[in-house]
Design a protein around this motif. Structure first.
Motif, short mmCIF file in Angstrom:
data_model
loop_
_atom_site.label_atom_id
_atom_site.label_comp_id
_atom_site.label_asym_id
_atom_site.label_seq_id
_atom_site.Cartn_x
_atom_site.Cartn_y
_atom_site.Cartn_z
N SER A 90 39.55 -16.58 -6.42
CA SER A 90 39.68 -15.12 -6.58
C SER A 90 40.46 -14.77 -7.84
O SER A 90 40.28 -13.70 -8.40
CB SER A 90 40.34 -14.49 -5.36
N ILE A 91 41.29 -15.69 -8.28
CA ILE A 91 42.10 -15.47 -9.49
C ILE A 91 41.41 -16.02 -10.73
O ILE A 91 41.41 -15.38 -11.78
CB ILE A 91 43.49 -16.12 -9.32
N ARG A 92 40.82 -17.19 -10.60
CA ARG A 92 40.32 -17.91 -11.77
C ARG A 92 38.91 -17.56 -12.20
O ARG A 92 38.57 -17.72 -13.38
CB ARG A 92 40.39 -19.41 -11.49
N LEU A 93 38.07 -17.14 -11.27
CA LEU A 93 36.67 -16.89 -11.64
C LEU A 93 36.57 -15.75 -12.65
O LEU A 93 37.25 -14.73 -12.52
CB LEU A 93 35.84 -16.53 -10.41
N PRO A 94 35.71 -15.91 -13.65
CA PRO A 94 35.43 -14.78 -14.55
C PRO A 94 34.85 -13.62 -13.75
O PRO A 94 34.22 -13.83 -12.70
CB PRO A 94 34.39 -15.35 -15.51
N GLU A 95 35.03 -12.42 -14.23
CA GLU A 95 34.63 -11.22 -13.50
C GLU A 95 33.17 -11.26 -13.07
O GLU A 95 32.85 -11.00 -11.91
CB GLU A 95 34.89 -9.96 -14.34
N ASP A 96 32.27 -11.57 -13.99
CA ASP A 96 30.85 -11.54 -13.65
C ASP A 96 30.51 -12.58 -12.58
O ASP A 96 29.76 -12.30 -11.64
CB ASP A 96 29.96 -11.70 -14.89
N GLU A 97 31.08 -13.77 -12.69
CA GLU A 97 30.82 -14.82 -11.69
C GLU A 97 31.39 -14.44 -10.32
O GLU A 97 30.74 -14.65 -9.29
CB GLU A 97 31.42 -16.14 -12.16
N LEU A 98 32.58 -13.85 -10.32
CA LEU A 98 33.17 -13.41 -9.06
C LEU A 98 32.30 -12.36 -8.39
O LEU A 98 32.05 -12.43 -7.19
CB LEU A 98 34.58 -12.87 -9.30
N VAL A 99 31.81 -11.40 -9.16
CA VAL A 99 30.95 -10.36 -8.59
C VAL A 99 29.65 -10.97 -8.06
O VAL A 99 29.19 -10.61 -6.97
CB VAL A 99 30.67 -9.24 -9.62
#
Length: 130
Positions: A17-26
């Motif tokens: 939740s902290i490390r993933l890039p925004e697009d990958e997290l979404v």
């Protein structure tokens, strides 16, 4: 020993939740919760915005991204033990630990840090009850 195992069980969800890039997290959050629920938590009316966030064409505001990171933490924690359908139902259903407010609604409308703490505590309790 069980408390340590339970805490470690959610460690990957927290780190991602902290490390993933925004697009990958979404993208990952959309895979777990579905585009409509991510749009709801992200306070947008159309799933097109979620697709654009996931494709890196558009960025959510910093507050929305914080809410999505918290939602991902909880969703990934629950997805370690339950199916996507269960996780989706948990996010949308009335929760007695949250005064019968659905976790998705609390994440969308509540004070971001306070809501995240409450929703995470409820998710941990649900996961522990197994």
């Amino acid at each position: 020993m069980t408390a340590v195992a339970g805490a470690r069980g959610g460690l990957k969800a927290h780190q991602d939740s902290i490390r993933l890039p925004e697009d990958e997290l979404v993208r990952d959050l959309r895979d777990i919760l579905g585009a409509k629920l991510v749009a709801y938590i992200g306070s947008v009316k159309e799933t097109r915005a979620v697709r654009q966030w996931a494709d890196g064409e558009r960025k959510p505001s910093s507050e929305v991204m914080t809410r999505l990171r918290h939602a991902y933490h909880v969703a990934a924690l629950l997805a370690e033990r339950d199916s996507r359908a269960v996780v989706q139902a948990w996010f949308q259903g009335m929760n007695p630990q949250l005064d019968d407010v659905p976790p998705a609604r609390l994440l969308r409308e509540g004070h971001v840090d306070e809501a995240a703490q409450q929703v995470l505590a409820a998710a941990r309790a649900f996961a522990a009850a197994g």
